[in-house]
Scaffold this motif. Structure first.
Motif, PDB file in Angstrom:
ATOM      1  N   VAL A  61       0.838  -1.199   0.000  1.00 61.37           N
ATOM      2  CA  VAL A  61       0.000   0.000   0.000  1.00 61.37           C
ATOM      3  C   VAL A  61       0.874   1.249   0.000  1.00 61.37           C
ATOM      4  O   VAL A  61       0.634   2.190  -0.758  1.00 61.37           O
ATOM      5  N   LYS A 100       1.025   4.072  -2.979  1.00 59.88           N
ATOM      6  CA  LYS A 100       0.770   5.478  -2.676  1.00 59.88           C
ATOM      7  C   LYS A 100       1.954   6.347  -3.089  1.00 59.88           C
ATOM      8  O   LYS A 100       1.773   7.439  -3.619  1.00 59.88           O
ATOM      9  N   LEU A 152      -4.499  -7.334  -4.073  1.00 58.74           N
ATOM     10  CA  LEU A 152      -3.650  -6.193  -3.762  1.00 58.74           C
ATOM     11  C   LEU A 152      -2.275  -6.367  -4.404  1.00 58.74           C
ATOM     12  O   LEU A 152      -1.722  -5.427  -4.978  1.00 58.74           O
ATOM     13  N   ARG A 168     -11.176  -2.637  -0.063  1.00 65.00           N
ATOM     14  CA  ARG A 168     -11.201  -2.283   1.353  1.00 65.00           C
ATOM     15  C   ARG A 168     -12.147  -3.164   2.142  1.00 65.00           C
ATOM     16  O   ARG A 168     -13.202  -3.566   1.646  1.00 65.00           O
ATOM     17  N   SER A 195      -3.129   0.868   5.032  1.00 65.04           N
ATOM     18  CA  SER A 195      -2.908  -0.577   4.969  1.00 65.04           C
ATOM     19  C   SER A 195      -3.870  -1.328   5.877  1.00 65.04           C
ATOM     20  O   SER A 195      -4.232  -2.467   5.591  1.00 65.04           O
ATOM     21  N   TYR A 212      -0.354  -3.947  -6.986  1.00 68.13           N
ATOM     22  CA  TYR A 212       1.006  -3.512  -6.676  1.00 68.13           C
ATOM     23  C   TYR A 212       1.954  -3.803  -7.845  1.00 68.13           C
ATOM     24  O   TYR A 212       2.694  -2.926  -8.283  1.00 68.13           O
ATOM     25  N   LEU A 264      -8.542  -0.173  -5.483  1.00 70.48           N
ATOM     26  CA  LEU A 264      -8.140  -0.207  -4.071  1.00 70.48           C
ATOM     27  C   LEU A 264      -9.356   0.011  -3.162  1.00 70.48           C
ATOM     28  O   LEU A 264      -9.496  -0.650  -2.146  1.00 70.48           O
ATOM     29  N   ILE A 275      -6.647   6.023   2.155  1.00 73.05           N
ATOM     30  CA  ILE A 275      -6.343   4.603   2.000  1.00 73.05           C
ATOM     31  C   ILE A 275      -5.180   4.242   2.915  1.00 73.05           C
ATOM     32  O   ILE A 275      -4.098   4.798   2.800  1.00 73.05           O
TER      33      ILE A 275
END
Length: 75
Positions: A16, A20, A44, A73, A33, A48, A69, A31
């Motif tokens: 994460v 970002k 995820l 969640r 982690s 990434y 993303l 957002i």
């Protein structure tokens, strides 16, 4: 280099943070982690890996990544 083959909170946090950092033009303040759990790990990791292999992103691509993303969640 992180070993991302293991599902762990540390790896989630790392991915994460890296996403970002790479997409710093977007406001990812919302957002964190902690919003993700290990059930979503593979999804995820896919995001990434996609983000890390590209040099630049169009506004539409960044929006799509942010939406993905958001969809991952925890409820």
């Amino acid at each position: 280099m992180m070993n991302l083959t293991e599902k762990s909170a540390e790896n989630v946090e790392y991915m994460v943070d890296q996403i970002k950092e790479k997409l710093r033009m977007l406001n990812f303040g919302a957002i964190k982690s902690t919003h993700f759990n290990e059930d979503m790990y593979e999804e995820l990791k896919d995001i990434y890996e996609h983000v890390m292999k590209k040099q630049s992103f169009s506004p539409n691509e960044m929006q799509a990544i942010a939406e993905e993303l958001g969809n991952l969640r925890k409820a």
